[in-house]
Write a protein that holds these residues in place. Structure first.
Motif, PDB file in Angstrom:
ATOM      1  N   UNK A  35       0.840  -1.204   0.000  1.00  0.00           N
ATOM      2  CA  UNK A  35       0.000   0.000   0.000  1.00  0.00           C
ATOM      3  C   UNK A  35       0.871   1.248   0.000  1.00  0.00           C
ATOM      4  N   UNK A  36       0.590   2.153  -0.937  1.00  0.00           N
ATOM      5  CA  UNK A  36       1.394   3.371  -1.041  1.00  0.00           C
ATOM      6  C   UNK A  36       0.599   4.624  -0.701  1.00  0.00           C
ATOM      7  N   UNK A  37      -0.727   4.556  -0.761  1.00  0.00           N
ATOM      8  CA  UNK A  37      -1.529   5.744  -0.472  1.00  0.00           C
ATOM      9  C   UNK A  37      -2.949   5.327  -0.136  1.00  0.00           C
ATOM     10  N   UNK A  49      -2.407  -0.156  -4.004  1.00  0.00           N
ATOM     11  CA  UNK A  49      -1.175  -0.943  -3.948  1.00  0.00           C
ATOM     12  C   UNK A  49      -0.223  -0.506  -5.049  1.00  0.00           C
ATOM     13  N   UNK A  50       1.062  -0.654  -4.807  1.00  0.00           N
ATOM     14  CA  UNK A  50       2.057  -0.297  -5.808  1.00  0.00           C
ATOM     15  C   UNK A  50       2.103  -1.362  -6.902  1.00  0.00           C
ATOM     16  N   UNK A 131      12.247  -7.074  -7.751  1.00  0.00           N
ATOM     17  CA  UNK A 131      11.389  -7.007  -8.924  1.00  0.00           C
ATOM     18  C   UNK A 131      10.624  -8.291  -9.200  1.00  0.00           C
ATOM     19  N   UNK A 132      10.878  -9.347  -8.424  1.00  0.00           N
ATOM     20  CA  UNK A 132      10.295 -10.632  -8.742  1.00  0.00           C
ATOM     21  C   UNK A 132       8.793 -10.741  -8.552  1.00  0.00           C
ATOM     22  N   UNK A 133       8.188 -10.180  -7.461  1.00  0.00           N
ATOM     23  CA  UNK A 133       6.754 -10.406  -7.252  1.00  0.00           C
ATOM     24  C   UNK A 133       5.939  -9.904  -8.433  1.00  0.00           C
ATOM     25  N   UNK A 134       4.744 -10.476  -8.599  1.00  0.00           N
ATOM     26  CA  UNK A 134       3.903 -10.149  -9.730  1.00  0.00           C
ATOM     27  C   UNK A 134       2.690  -9.360  -9.260  1.00  0.00           C
ATOM     28  N   UNK A 135       2.122  -8.537 -10.140  1.00  0.00           N
ATOM     29  CA  UNK A 135       0.992  -7.680  -9.794  1.00  0.00           C
ATOM     30  C   UNK A 135      -0.247  -8.508  -9.505  1.00  0.00           C
TER      31      UNK A 135
END
Length: 497
Positions: A35-37, A49-50, A131-135
């Motif tokens: 969560x970014x905002x 979420x980012x 960078x590995x996790x996926x959206x």
């Protein structure tokens, strides 16, 4: 490379959203789906979420700003692997972190241009892991990545409000020990590293009062800071500034007050936004589009209150906490099947009347952000105990500011409970495009004719408003009488099942 995240359409068809608060700051590392905002739309507060993993380079808006859908929110420096290959090359599933297709799936857009000055250093094993996790929604994340965690709050990342600065300058150690050290040393960083646990309305309330939640203790066992905790901390500050300690820990503190009632402007102007703006528009549209008719019925609900008391004393039902509102909701669902015109809507554009063969029952909930009406899907299919659980969960979620946009649209009939405020009756306004809304008054112990004699009975007033384009007076009266009959004698519900 620098990836730009734009404000997505949050599923409500609304043109913009207000940033309640940022959960990250420039220079912070972020993981995928962190969560970014928090943003507030006309219906709910939601966390964004980012869609990238990397380092925050720029925030395009401040807390309190209104951003249009598609407008720039945040720039994130995403590691680019071994140079030419983007982060998507490290992900087996389609739509990876660096994939424009995956990002557009949630309404965002990515820039493929490299930032020469802000580019990340050469790829390392740690960078590749970032960078590995996926959206979310675009395939499973690689094994071992774990669940994304909320960013740790680092001391000094955000500017302190005036009250925070005053507390840190003037407060003695015995008061600040509860929320963190007064200086900016290692102890202070450790004390403020985790973001205080609270709900969005409480965070907004604390912000309006100029109080840093990192200094406030939660009184409950859950560790969640509530409004009363904020008020208690403010009272301590005020008492300390007056020279009278509020409790033993305050001692002889001389802290400045958070605010003074006689100081400041004589009036406050606030922008019309969020829930208040949406509610105003809906109510004006309802009042000047649907011809309202309201009728009232006083009902002897003594048998219903006795039933509720028996159900609550049953140990097998103790966890459900069945109340009279649940019985009213069940009566409404049964009566709607008998009078389906109340469970319909007027489709002006199509020139049709749409009759629903299901009941999505809205329950009006008063929240710190204003009145919202989330609904229970297929409420007519639920038993009394399940309906009571659904009402409790729905209202708790709404008051915490976590009702989803989907829960706030799509209702077919609504109930508003005046009785919870001690009010006997009212004339509720329709929640468009619904055809009816039932107002439920307080239960009063009153002299009432019963079995040919005057006796003290439990009496409730029901107020039904309906759209006269869809519902005739006869149909409205029959529906209200059916609800009243069930509340007067709950056994009559068996005739409508």
């Amino acid at each position: 490379m620098i990836a730009e995240f734009r404000l997505p359409d949050l599923g409500e068809g609304l043109p913009d959203a207000e940033i309640v608060q940022w959960l990250v700051a420039e220079g912070d590392p972020v993981t995928l789906n962190q969560p970014i905002a928090e943003v507030e739309t006309a219906k709910a507060i939601v966390e964004l979420p980012s869609p990238f993993a990397g380092v925050v380079r720029r925030l395009h808006a401040d807390a309190g700003d209104v951003v249009d859908v598609g407008g720039s929110l945040i720039d994130i420096d995403v590691p680019s692997g071994d140079g030419d290959a983007g982060p998507a090359d490290d992900v087996d599933a389609p739509g990876g972190v660096g994939s424009a297709e995956g990002v557009e799936g949630v309404g965002s857009a990515a820039s493929e241009e490299d930032d020469a000055e802000g580019a990340a250093p050469a790829s390392t094993e740690e960078d590749a892991d970032v960078a590995l996790p996926n959206l979310v929604g675009y395939g499973a994340a690689p094994r071992g990545t774990g669940r994304p965690q909320r960013r740790a709050r680092i001391a000094g990342r955000r500017p302190l409000v005036a009250a925070d600065a005053a507390v840190r300058e003037a407060a003695p150690h015995d008061v600040l020990a509860e929320g963190g050290a007064a200086d900016g040393g290692e102890d202070a960083g450790d004390a403020r590293r985790e973001r205080p646990r609270s709900t969005p309305p409480v965070r907004l309330y604390a912000k309006q009062r100029g109080i840093d939640l990192a200094l406030v203790d939660a009184s409950g066992a859950t560790g969640i800071i509530r409004r009363e905790d904020v008020d208690r901390f403010a009272e301590r500050l005020t008492a300390a500034s007056a020279g009278a300690p509020a409790d033993a820990s305050a001692g002889a503190s001389t802290l400045p007050p958070v605010s003074r009632p006689h100081a400041g402007p004589r009036e406050t102007r606030m922008p019309i936004r969020g829930v208040r703006k949406a509610t105003a528009a809906a109510m004006v549209r309802s009042a000047f589009t649907a011809p309202h008719v309201t009728c009232f019925l006083e009902v002897d609900v003594t048998e219903t209150t006795a039933l509720v008391a028996r159900l609550r004393s049953d140990p097998r039902l103790a966890e459900h906490r069945i109340g009279i509102l649940a019985v009213v909701a069940k009566a409404v669902c049964l009566a709607l099947h008998a009078e389906p015109s109340l469970n319909s809507r007027w489709d002006e554009e199509a020139g049709e009347i749409v009759q629903h063969h299901y009941v999505n029952l809205g329950i009006a909930a008063a929240t710190d952000r204003g009145l919202v009406v989330p609904h229970i899907d297929d409420a007519d299919r639920l038993g009394l105990a399940a309906l009571a659980d659904a009402i409790r969960d729905l209202t708790d979620t709404a008051r915490a500011g976590r009702a989803t946009p989907a829960a706030l649209t799509g209702g077919t009939f609504s109930i508003t409970n005046f009785g919870t405020f001690g009010i006997d009756a009212g004339t509720p306004i329709l929640n468009p495009p619904e055809a009816g809304i039932l107002g439920v008054g307080a239960v009063r112990r009153r002299p009432w004719e019963h079995a040919g004699e005057i006796a003290l009975r439990d009496v409730m007033t029901l107020g039904l408003s309906f759209d006269h384009r869809l519902v005739d007076g006869e149909q409205g009266a029959r529906f209200l009488a059916a609800v009243g009959d069930i509340l007067r004698d709950p056994g009559r519900a068996l005739l409508l099942v």
